[in-house]
Motif scaffolding. Sequence first.
Motif, PDB file in Angstrom:
ATOM      1  N   VAL A  88      41.601  32.046  94.200  1.00 59.96           N
ATOM      2  CA  VAL A  88      41.181  32.266  93.432  1.00 59.96           C
ATOM      3  C   VAL A  88      40.954  32.359  91.617  1.00 59.96           C
ATOM      4  O   VAL A  88      41.374  33.523  92.042  1.00 59.96           O
ATOM      5  CB  VAL A  88      40.670  33.416  94.791  1.00 59.96           C
ATOM      6  N   ARG A  89      39.429  32.568  91.482  1.00 59.36           N
ATOM      7  CA  ARG A  89      38.835  32.662  89.901  1.00 59.36           C
ATOM      8  C   ARG A  89      37.839  33.472  90.105  1.00 59.36           C
ATOM      9  O   ARG A  89      37.277  32.997  90.632  1.00 59.36           O
ATOM     10  CB  ARG A  89      39.409  31.702  89.187  1.00 59.36           C
ATOM     11  N   GLU A  95      41.726  33.737  85.357  1.00 53.96           N
ATOM     12  CA  GLU A  95      42.747  33.436  85.703  1.00 53.96           C
ATOM     13  C   GLU A  95      43.179  33.467  87.352  1.00 53.96           C
ATOM     14  O   GLU A  95      42.157  33.692  88.087  1.00 53.96           O
ATOM     15  CB  GLU A  95      43.149  34.998  85.532  1.00 53.96           C
ATOM     16  N   PRO A  96      44.042  32.596  87.939  1.00 60.61           N
ATOM     17  CA  PRO A  96      43.988  32.540  88.895  1.00 60.61           C
ATOM     18  C   PRO A  96      45.302  33.842  89.403  1.00 60.61           C
ATOM     19  O   PRO A  96      45.304  34.045  89.263  1.00 60.61           O
ATOM     20  CB  PRO A  96      44.889  30.853  89.608  1.00 60.61           C
ATOM     21  N   PHE A  97      44.311  34.107  91.096  1.00 57.99           N
ATOM     22  CA  PHE A  97      44.868  34.843  91.708  1.00 57.99           C
ATOM     23  C   PHE A  97      45.257  34.330  92.959  1.00 57.99           C
ATOM     24  O   PHE A  97      44.391  33.353  94.042  1.00 57.99           O
ATOM     25  CB  PHE A  97      43.979  36.097  91.742  1.00 57.99           C
ATOM     26  N   VAL A  98      46.148  34.524  93.860  1.00 63.63           N
ATOM     27  CA  VAL A  98      46.769  34.516  95.002  1.00 63.63           C
ATOM     28  C   VAL A  98      46.188  35.161  96.022  1.00 63.63           C
ATOM     29  O   VAL A  98      46.277  36.457  96.332  1.00 63.63           O
ATOM     30  CB  VAL A  98      48.446  34.081  94.790  1.00 63.63           C
ATOM     31  N   LEU A  99      45.539  34.071  97.359  1.00 59.08           N
ATOM     32  CA  LEU A  99      44.412  34.684  98.755  1.00 59.08           C
ATOM     33  C   LEU A  99      45.587  34.339 100.018  1.00 59.08           C
ATOM     34  O   LEU A  99      45.646  33.249  99.677  1.00 59.08           O
ATOM     35  CB  LEU A  99      43.521  34.362  98.441  1.00 59.08           C
ATOM     36  N   PHE A 195      44.203  42.065  89.074  1.00 59.12           N
ATOM     37  CA  PHE A 195      43.198  42.050  89.639  1.00 59.12           C
ATOM     38  C   PHE A 195      41.852  42.802  89.689  1.00 59.12           C
ATOM     39  O   PHE A 195      40.631  42.137  89.883  1.00 59.12           O
ATOM     40  CB  PHE A 195      43.668  41.267  91.047  1.00 59.12           C
ATOM     41  N   VAL A 196      42.078  43.749  90.009  1.00 62.16           N
ATOM     42  CA  VAL A 196      40.874  44.405  89.631  1.00 62.16           C
ATOM     43  C   VAL A 196      40.150  44.646  88.189  1.00 62.16           C
ATOM     44  O   VAL A 196      38.154  43.653  89.105  1.00 62.16           O
ATOM     45  CB  VAL A 196      41.108  46.094  90.225  1.00 62.16           C
ATOM     46  N   ILE A 215      37.049  29.499  94.852  1.00 61.78           N
ATOM     47  CA  ILE A 215      38.709  29.062  95.216  1.00 61.78           C
ATOM     48  C   ILE A 215      38.888  27.542  95.803  1.00 61.78           C
ATOM     49  O   ILE A 215      37.448  26.923  96.053  1.00 61.78           O
ATOM     50  CB  ILE A 215      37.381  29.751  96.621  1.00 61.78           C
ATOM     51  N   GLY A 216      40.085  27.582  95.389  1.00 61.96           N
ATOM     52  CA  GLY A 216      40.783  26.681  95.914  1.00 61.96           C
ATOM     53  C   GLY A 216      42.190  26.198  96.332  1.00 61.96           C
ATOM     54  O   GLY A 216      42.478  27.183  97.284  1.00 61.96           O
TER      55      GLY A 216
END
Length: 219
Positions: A88-89, A95-99, A195-196, A215-216
């Motif tokens: 998710v960006r 920057e990408p974050f992992v869900l 992230f926040v 979302i990818g």
Amino acid sequence: MRKNTVMRRNVAKRYGNYLAMAVAAVLLFTGCSREAGEAGQGGAETVLSESGREPGNGILPSGEGIQEENTEAEGEDGNGQTDRELEVRFGDRGEPFVLYLYDNPTAAAIARHVGTTEWRLPIYHYDDYDGWEYMQYYDMPSRYDDIPWDPEEVTDGKAGEVYYSEPGRIVLFYHDAQIQGEYTRVGYFDATEEFVSAVEDNPVLEGWGNKIVVIGDGR
């Protein structure tokens, strides 16, 4: 001459008797050893069978033990974590974050759709609704109307938690909050400071007046 012949016959007969007795003793000992070995082997198989293992090899059958670990990981709510992840960006250039996804039909359906095409969802409202200081929501296109959900009462929103609610809405908590709503758990982010900040500093699209979340498929 006849006397010597008789003596030789007696000696041969005596040695023959000794040989027969020796052979009988060997056969008796071998038979006892074999019976003891078979009895011991049968006892080991019984122990392995009672412990849930396949007889004779001590190897757990396929799936045994793994299922117990999964059940323990799922906990009471049945939302154990899977190895499936989404990326998710917050913003097109974020920057990408992992869900990290939970193991339930709702999360699986979302992952399946995202696996076929990347989602770029607009955030039309980001600072003018009740609770915007600690949560965001993203509405999916109406064509994704086949996502199942199993709502539960949620009263404690944790930073990083992601939920689904009908109709077609993804809800993200980026700060802890006391809430009251019907949601289905989807997954969670590691709620780090980065992230926040990414959620809060997501830029407004120039000329559009909204924000974007992308979302990818993380694989």
